[in-house]
Design an enzyme around this catalytic site. Sequence first.
Site, PDB file in Angstrom:
ATOM      1  N   ASP A 188       0.855  -1.193   0.000  1.00 32.79           N
ATOM      2  CA  ASP A 188       0.000   0.000   0.000  1.00 32.79           C
ATOM      3  C   ASP A 188       0.890   1.242   0.000  1.00 32.79           C
ATOM      4  OD1 ASP A 188      -2.938   0.906   0.442  1.00 32.79           O
ATOM      5  OD2 ASP A 188      -1.748   2.162   1.804  1.00 32.79           O
ATOM      6  N   LEU A 189       0.561   2.210  -0.864  1.00 31.92           N
ATOM      7  CA  LEU A 189       1.312   3.468  -0.921  1.00 31.92           C
ATOM      8  C   LEU A 189       0.892   4.331   0.267  1.00 31.92           C
ATOM      9  CD1 LEU A 189       1.110   4.329  -4.736  1.00 31.92           C
ATOM     10  CD2 LEU A 189       2.862   3.051  -3.513  1.00 31.92           C
ATOM     11  N   ASP A 241      -4.625   2.578  -4.505  1.00 33.93           N
ATOM     12  CA  ASP A 241      -3.185   2.660  -4.277  1.00 33.93           C
ATOM     13  C   ASP A 241      -2.643   1.389  -3.646  1.00 33.93           C
ATOM     14  OD1 ASP A 241      -4.383   2.857  -1.849  1.00 33.93           O
ATOM     15  OD2 ASP A 241      -3.371   4.689  -1.207  1.00 33.93           O
TER      16      ASP A 241
END
Length: 857
Positions: A477-478, A520
């Site tokens: 996950d960003l 994301d």
Amino acid sequence: MDKPRSRITIRSFLLLAALAGSLLIFAGAYAVVSAAYDRSVREDARNVSALIAGQTFDAMYQLMRKERRWRREELEAFLEALRVRFADSPYTIQIHRGESVDAHFGAIPQPPPDGPLREALAGGRERVIDESGGVRYLFPLVARRECLRCHENAAAGDTLGVIDVRMDLRPELERARADFMVTLGWIVPMMVAGAVGLALLIHLRLGASLRALRDQVGRVNKVSDLVHFRMDRRHAGFGELDEILTEVRGLADRLHDVAVDKDLLQFEIRLLQRFIITSDVVRDWREYIKHLLAEINEVMEAYVLFTLFKVEEEVFNLEVFWRDRPAPHTVEGMERSVRAVLQRHPCFGNATAFEVHHHVVHPDRQLPTLDAADIELQSKSLFVETPMIGGIVGIGVQAGVDRDPGRLLVMESVLSTLLNVVGSVRAIHKYTKELEYYATRDPLTDLYNQRTFWELLEYELDRAGRKNERLALLVIDLDNFKDINDTYGHAFGDRFLQAFAGLLRRVFRLGDVVARYGGDEFVVLVTDAPDNQAWTAAVRLLEECGALALEAPDGRTVHISVTVGIALYPDHAESAGDLFLIADNMMYQAKEAGKDRVLLAGEDDVTEVFRGVGEQNVAITAALRERRFVPHFQPIVAAGGAETPLGFEVLSRLRDGGGGESADASFIPVAERMGVVHRIDYQVMEHAFEAARRAGFPGKLFVNLSPKALILSEFVPTAARLAGDAGIDPGQVVFELSERETVRNIALLERFVRDLKLRGFQFAVDDFGSGLSSFHHLRHFPIDYVKIDGQFIGSLTRDERDRVFVRHLAAMAGELGVQTVAEFVEDAEVLAAVREAGIDYAQGYFIGRPSATLDWE
């Protein structure tokens, strides 16, 4: 051909007509002459009878004037003399005395008078009677003044008697007929001979023209023979027949102009039948063309089929398909011939480059030698100025059809059809490959999409279990990516996602499965992973990500970090769902620990995750018992704009004890593992149907189905019962099933959809376009709606390829009578793009957010 009903020839007819005419003339002449002669003889007999009667009366009168009285013996002598005189003649004379004479002189023997005689005695007038055998003349003897000297008891004008003259005409008539027959016996043969001669003369004059017409018509056995059908310009000798022959010549000329051979039509039909496009096109369009050339050879001999495609401006691609393996000089000759034709063509004379590719249908067979003349003479080609479908601009066939002008015409006419077929085949192959690619890929990052990830995860787990290999699943996950989107906009955020996708490709191996899970969030499946390999790769990812920087629109340099959770197979879990659940939990724990880090699950972590799952099981069971699963309604409206929505999608929500609600993503996976998801579906449907009844809503209710519904035989009857209890028309209910589940359960889907339609429900495929099965479903199932996958809708305004993809999907569905719905319409710009793409309906936050109440007015 039907046999003629009559076998009478013109010659026979003329001869019979001549004989019949002669007999009719003979009979007519005999009747006319006989009647005329009969009238003449009777007229003569009447005249002679009158003359005889008059002379007899004069003789009697002269005798009676000399003597005062005529004695009886004198009278009898007179009468005897009359009988003797006419004994040898056809005449007989009888004098009948009247009553006054008998009264005065006494009666004498005489026959009793008949009717005509009595009338003559009473009337005193002459009578002529035509009898069958002759003529009878009655001459009354009227008393004169001189007669009163003897006939004292009579007065002038009284009838004293009647002279009865009879003439027997039968001997005369019979003799006359016999003489006439003798005369006709000479005349009739001459008449018959003349009639026969005239008939033969007419036959000779007609025969030559009729035989010529018969011979020429007899040579026409098929329509193509009319091409050579010509009639002689000879005259028949009769004006009427010449007019008929003139019309026949005109008809032959007209048929010659429009003649179409039956064999030629069959040739064209057989040729066109080879142009049918099948699903094989999807595999390789060149293989299809090779197969097409082989089938054309079953109808006609064709050595070569070549196609010309426009690749770029002034750059063309020439594909040459050979039936058998050609000799090198034949290949060179064909290329020179095609290039020469193109150089002469005004549209291709400026071509700067040709890419030539040769293909052979039967490489094990040698093609007959073809020289330049054969290639030039027997090559039939067609070129167009503007590229048609698939970019095709020309096509040609080298075949031996020049000897038959009809087949040449058919071949040239078929070339236009062949041009479209080959262009369509290439376009279908190209579009199918693109659809296949984008159905498995995320359009923004070109990584695998979520659906493909799950399919590959299932496949790799099965393979690893059979080969006793280890796998590692990374959920990435960003960190704080939402801030980047909010600060610099989605366009810059998309650029960052694309750059990060490139980084993932560099860090992980080619055989690893790298996918964008959504938003994301990314996932990586490291295959055949030895100890610490996944951890090493994840750490390297964090390091590489620290160096990733993009310049923002305001000139600032933007950096980002990532958080990674790792789960191992078979150490932590053996099923795809459990493995993902653990990796996802590890990622969230790493975020809670400060982000920008990697967390690998340990034994305690796995225990804690499954303990949490157990708690969720208890919570879901309680919610079912307390009926806390409720519907929310998200509107679906016409893309062109409409006040009244088409319908609402029914979304499941879990209401907790404090009045809060959880989305389905938080409990559906757990409910599926528990095997109670269908009970949630029933409960949500019941609440939704009741809400629609209370609101009086007449539109559609789109109800999401879990895969469990496909295998539950009681699902459709239960849904029908729930709709009936609420007074909802089944036609208002549209059941949605995601395309992923339809792909994996085709047989169950077929039975399920059939049962739905029989009950009156409608059916929709959700996430349409995310797999090649989309086209299979449109063709084979009675689908009412397709909801196009949101990943394509979201990028309509940014990606031309997605616009083309969505436009083709919408057009295909429209042609098949299936209505389309665009999901994830989040702003006005996307709605405009949806409308431009030809999609019927729209759904998303811009249209309306899910609501607990069904507000439709």
